[in-house]
Design an enzyme around this catalytic site. Structure first.
Site, PDB file in Angstrom:
ATOM      1  N   CYS A  28       0.881  -1.281   0.173  1.00 61.33           N
ATOM      2  CA  CYS A  28       0.097  -0.055  -0.170  1.00 61.33           C
ATOM      3  C   CYS A  28       0.819   1.423  -0.103  1.00 61.33           C
ATOM      4  CB  CYS A  28      -0.859   0.055   1.062  1.00 61.33           C
ATOM      5  SG  CYS A  28       0.132  -0.035   2.634  1.00 61.33           S
ATOM      6  N   CYS A  69       3.352   1.541   2.723  1.00 57.65           N
ATOM      7  CA  CYS A  69       4.581   0.727   2.765  1.00 57.65           C
ATOM      8  C   CYS A  69       5.528   1.646   1.840  1.00 57.65           C
ATOM      9  CB  CYS A  69       4.293  -0.422   2.040  1.00 57.65           C
ATOM     10  SG  CYS A  69       3.153  -1.651   2.693  1.00 57.65           S
ATOM     11  N   CYS A 127      45.185 -19.198   0.213  1.00 59.76           N
ATOM     12  CA  CYS A 127      45.239 -18.774   2.014  1.00 59.76           C
ATOM     13  C   CYS A 127      44.096 -17.609   2.390  1.00 59.76           C
ATOM     14  CB  CYS A 127      46.487 -18.322   1.922  1.00 59.76           C
ATOM     15  SG  CYS A 127      47.001 -16.560   1.098  1.00 59.76           S
ATOM     16  N   CYS A 157      44.003 -14.594   0.270  1.00 60.34           N
ATOM     17  CA  CYS A 157      43.328 -14.818  -1.268  1.00 60.34           C
ATOM     18  C   CYS A 157      41.809 -14.626  -1.017  1.00 60.34           C
ATOM     19  CB  CYS A 157      43.539 -16.337  -1.701  1.00 60.34           C
ATOM     20  SG  CYS A 157      45.319 -16.307  -2.011  1.00 60.34           S
ATOM     21  N   ASP A 208       9.339 -29.125  22.144  1.00 60.47           N
ATOM     22  CA  ASP A 208       7.735 -29.049  22.099  1.00 60.47           C
ATOM     23  C   ASP A 208       7.283 -30.395  22.665  1.00 60.47           C
ATOM     24  OD1 ASP A 208       5.347 -28.331  21.313  1.00 60.47           O
ATOM     25  OD2 ASP A 208       5.469 -29.286  19.679  1.00 60.47           O
ATOM     26  N   ASP A 249       8.196 -29.313  15.405  1.00 56.86           N
ATOM     27  CA  ASP A 249       7.781 -29.355  14.394  1.00 56.86           C
ATOM     28  C   ASP A 249       8.127 -28.233  13.581  1.00 56.86           C
ATOM     29  OD1 ASP A 249       5.925 -28.987  12.309  1.00 56.86           O
ATOM     30  OD2 ASP A 249       4.343 -30.575  12.822  1.00 56.86           O
ATOM     31  N   ASP A 254       5.744 -24.901  14.552  1.00 55.97           N
ATOM     32  CA  ASP A 254       6.508 -24.282  15.700  1.00 55.97           C
ATOM     33  C   ASP A 254       7.603 -23.124  14.992  1.00 55.97           C
ATOM     34  OD1 ASP A 254       5.397 -25.764  17.570  1.00 55.97           O
ATOM     35  OD2 ASP A 254       6.928 -27.412  17.365  1.00 55.97           O
TER      36      ASP A 254
END
Lengths: 65, 846
Positions: free
Chosen positions: B18, B21, B86, B89, B523, B722, B726
């Site tokens: 909108c 935003c 190395c 680099c 959980d 889960d 979750d």
């Protein structure tokens, strides 16, 4: 002026100064000419290597401002 | 006058719906220092920005937009970067790519030789990124995925191994002659080596092709870097080899110049220095490939052929041509080509390569099969459900690959140190030179002194020669290769090892965080318990029968997707009760349901719901409390505001829950359980599993808050649950562990994904992560320890006391050993089996 030229002028200038200072100091002591010239060249080379990565990005950054 | 150079960029912004935003995004961007003019277009979803590149970067703008809840959508490029040796680099490539105007983020990984770049294609193209990398002396190609990537990576690695092998053969064969020639006057050598081999011009002719042949790469690469103001390891090598070679030439052709004369030409230093460095590179190329063995093994699992049934015929086609809903046939001893559901037949399938499960799993009609697993005994047919990049195996490979391109927080410090190391070493070499030139030589130089492990006396060495030798040794001995390899190689090995056991870490940071965990919250439903509760008790009151209570409760839950609701419906169906459809249904999350049946209001739920609706429970409470003390979940039924009865449901614990909790306690972790159940039920369950901290009566949306509370106590918290339900709590935790994801890995939100539904894998995940972090610390300790010890010795700290100096070639050998030892230490992970897995395997075998 291009930033690469400015950078080169700075790091070469400082390195050359360092090498000349080294030469000047050796002139006060009892050193051979090989040691004096060789030493000055080594100082010049290492100073360049140390300065290039510091100077180049710094000049580039300032050029962008 | 200062001229401001402004640039313009168009950022694709996702999530704007909108005008407000638009205002938010504009405000956020305008707040970024250096941003001058922002125009956001809602219709196109783009923000046009004018900015000063010296003040504002794309990364700043992205951060500003992302922080307010929108997203600047950037393209991601995965590059294969070759030639990095190395940490410097890595730093160089990172710095170069990050300095490009359209690049927001870049992560370079030495061990996997990869760079992941987030960029804006409108500002910087992928070819510009590749060009920038190539300009500083590295190879850059876009990474491809799957088998092609494996082939290309293998080919590139073999090319590098071959190249270094040829270099090594040249350097070592000629270098050995140089060494024999140099030491011809010493030990027993005069008896077997002709004198002309010690001729300095002959040695010069032998050394020159080594320096400009195999050693050329160091000069070319260091020059390419220097041109852009970047220093890397090649520069240390080039200065070291170049200086040793130069001294040798001067001593050969101008022996009186004061560098030690013809007796100290150091040709063998230049030759063996090159040879040792190349030996190090060769061994590194060989061993580095082995740290990514696990992902290679996964890629190799991808079957090449599939038997498809089309028009009643069995056709053998390439696996990548299989389409969703194709019916495929699998014979005994064949690999399953894609993911699918068994339609007919029966067999047992070895899924160990994906899930880490050692015992073959039986498969019958409607069971799920995973592509890449191995059919053992019977033949069966199945319908393809996921093909190509969507298969579980392809998703696992991608996840592990992605994880390997991330950086662990511990690596950032190492990278920072290593990044400035080369510069520091050159500055140190300068200091060491000045010290020995002006102070050290005059005070401590002894003509009787020698280089360690050589018969050389430094008799003729002048002040410049001696100071230069020390300075060169410092350059060579200080290589930070080992620092650069320490973390990424261990992360690669660890993430691969995890994948072997069905444990997927989403990044190196997840792995490090897992290793540092102090508390774990489980959980309850579906994680600690099987998630399939059953009706255990029905208490009737108010004149209704037990069957009537269960029938009404089941009707109320008919439309519910909650596991407890499903259990009641299943319980009623098992007892053959007729279920009527309800007139209206309203789920009240965390409380229960409210329905209308035949015009009558029915409530089914917990105490909270009854209290909110003023339903008196006095008569039912003693029985409810008894059931809850037994660990059962009690649901009250009320009709027209009056109590009707109780339905008690219990979920059974998973076989491994108690043992996993015990193991976690044993590992020093605090274990908590989170559930929506009331305190009594929750405590009863917790007691059965051995959990001492219970977070009960927590609504689904409050789980994240509970996690935050524990974090507030200063604990590093993991949430195991889960992956989908979750999600907020998993995201809030320091480590979200999604368990039992099965094969749909892409949907998961956790930081760590466990393919199997086995709590012991939580233990195994922590063990793998801890072992990886231990390896990282050992590697870093060794790498930094090596440099801390070797630099002072190389700089001549011991010389005043023992009159012995480290030669440049010995410095090169020590340096090669340091990086090799880090890689070898990491390779120990190859044989690692999480202790919990090993014990279970031993138990199963016994």
């Amino acid at each position: 002026m291009k930033s690469s030229i400015i950078s080169a002028a700075i790091y070469l200038g400082i390195s050359l100064t360092a090498a000349l200072i080294f030469l000047g100091v050796t002139l006060m002591g009892n050193y051979t000419w090989v040691a004096r010239i060789g030493g000055s060249l080594w100082i010049f080379l290492l100073s360049n290597i140390v300065l290039m990565p510091v100077v180049i990005p710094w000049v580039k950054k300032r050029g962008e401002i | 006058m200062v001229v401001e150079i402004r640039k313009r960029a168009v950022l694709p912004v996702a999530g704007m719906t909108c005008a407000s935003c638009v205002a938010h995004v504009e405000e956020a961007l305008n707040d970024v220092r250096g941003v001058k003019n922002v125009v956001v277009n809602l219709a196109t979803g783009k923000a046009a920005v004018e900015y000063e590149p010296s003040l504002a970067t794309l990364a700043d703008m992205k951060k500003a937009v992302d922080e307010i809840g929108y997203e600047v959508v950037l393209a991601t490029a995965n590059l294969q970067v070759t030639g990095m040796t190395c940490a410097s680099c890595v730093e160089n490539v990172q710095k170069t790519v990050a300095s490009l105007p359209g690049v927001a983020k870049v992560v370079v990984n030495l061990a996997s030789e990869s760079a992941r770049v987030s960029y804006l294609p409108e500002i910087t193209s992928i070819s510009e990124i590749k060009k920038a990398v190539q300009e500083i002396g590295y190879g850059a190609v876009e990474r491809v995925e799957g088998q092609e990537a494996l082939d290309r990576e293998k080919e590139a690695r073999q090319r590098e191994i071959r190249r270094q092998l040829i270099n090594m053969i040249i350097a070592w064969s000629i270098g050995s002659l140089v060494m024999i020639g140099t030491f011809q006057p010493y030990w027993f050598l005069p008896n077997i080596v002709p004198e002309w081999m010690n001729n300095k011009v002959f040695l010069f002719l032998l050394t020159t092709p080594i320096v400009f042949g195999p050693g050329r790469q160091f000069f070319v690469n260091s020059w390419n870097g220097l041109k852009h103001g970047l220093t890397d390891m090649n520069l240390l090598y080039a200065t070291g080899i170049g200086a040793a070679y130069l001294i040798a030439i001067i001593n050969t052709f101008w022996p009186d110049a004061g560098f030690g004369g013809r007796e100290a030409t150091f040709y063998e230093a230049a030759a063996l220095l090159t040879a040792f460095i190349i030996l190090g590179r060769y061994l590194e190329a060989v061993t580095r490939g082995r740290t990514s063995e696990a992902i290679r093994r996964l890629m190799k699992l991808q079957p090449k052929l599939a038997r498809v049934l089309r028009d009643g015929q069995e056709l053998e086609i390439p696996a990548e041509e299989v389409m969703v809903d194709d019916i495929l046939a699998v014979r005994p001893g064949e690999a399953i080509p894609v993911d699918g559901l068994v339609t007919e037949g029966y067999s047992s399938v070895d899924q160990s390569m994906i899930t880490g499960e050692s015992i073959p799993v039986e498969k019958k009609a409607s069971d799920e099969v995973i592509g890449g697993t191995f059919n053992k005994t019977g033949a069966f047919k199945f319908r393809a459900t996921r093909v190509g990049k969507d298969t579980a195996l392809a998703q696992i490979i991608k996840l592990v690959e992605d994880a390997q391109t991330t950086k662990a927080p511990i690596q950032k410090l190492a990278d920072q140190v290593a990044g400035h190391f080369i510069l520091g070493v050159h500055a140190l070499a300068l200091g060491v030179f000045l010290f020995w030139f002006f102070v050290g030589y005059a005070n401590w130089f002894s003509p009787e002194s020698r280089l360690i492990l050589t018969p050389y006396l430094l008799t003729g060495m002048g002040v410049f020669g001696f100071a230069l030798l020390t300075s060169v040794t410092v350059l060579i001995i200080s290589c930070p290769c080992a620092v650069g390899l320490a973390t990424p190689s261990a992360v690669m090995a660890g993430s691969g090892k995890g994948a072997e056991h069905g444990i997927l870490f989403k990044g190196a940071d997840a792995m490090e965080a897992t290793a540092k965990l102090q508390a774990i919250i489980f959980d309850k439903t579906g994680t600690l318990t099987k998630g399939e509760p059953t009706v255990t008790d029905v208490v009737a009151s108010g004149g209704l029968s037990q069957e009537e209570i269960l029938r009404l409760a089941a009707a109320a839950e008919w439309h519910s997707e909650h596991p407890l609701g499903e259990a009641i419906v299943r319980g009623a169906q098992e007892r053959g009760l007729y279920l009527e459809d309800v007139d209206s249904f309203n789920a009240i999350p965390g409380h229960g349901v409210e329905v209308r049946l035949n015009g009558q209001s029915i409530l089914l739920g917990n105490r909270k719901l009854m209290a909110e609706r003023d339903v008196p429970l006095d008569g039912l409470l003693p029985q409810a409390e008894r059931l809850e003390q037994e660990g059962k979940t009690v649901m009250f039924l009320a009709m027209a505001g009056k109590p009707g009865g109780i339905v008690a449901v219990a979920d059974t614990l998973k076989e491994t829950s108690a043992q996993a909790v015990k193991e976690l306690h044993h590992m020093g972790l605090k274990v908590a359980m989170i559930t929506g159940d009331n305190r009594r039920t929750a405590e009863a369950i917790a007691q059965q599993v051995g959990i001492d901290r219970v977070l009960s009566e927590v609504l689904p949306e409050d789980k994240a808050n509970e996690v935050r509370k524990l974090q507030g106590e200063g604990l590093k918290v993991a949430m195991v649950g889960d992956g989908i339900n979750d999600a907020p709590a998993l995201a809030q935790a320091d480590v979200g562990i999604a368990i039992g994801s099965g094969t749909d890995i892409a949907k998961e939100t956790g930081h760590v994904i466990l393919i199997k539904d086995d709590l012991m894998d939580v233990v195994a995940a922590i063990q793998v992560a801890r072992q990886t972090l231990r390896l990282i610390k050992q590697n870093l300790g060794w790498a930094f320890g090596y440099n801390t010890l070797s630099i002072p010795i190389g700089a001549g700290l011991l010389y005043p006391f023992f009159a012995q100096m480290v030669s440049p070639e010995l410095a090169a050998l020590l340096m090669a050993i340091s990086s090799l030892s880090v890689t070898m230490n990491t390779l120990r992970m190859r044989g690692y089996v999480p202790p919990i897995r090993r014990r279970r395997l031993q138990e199963a075998m016994a």
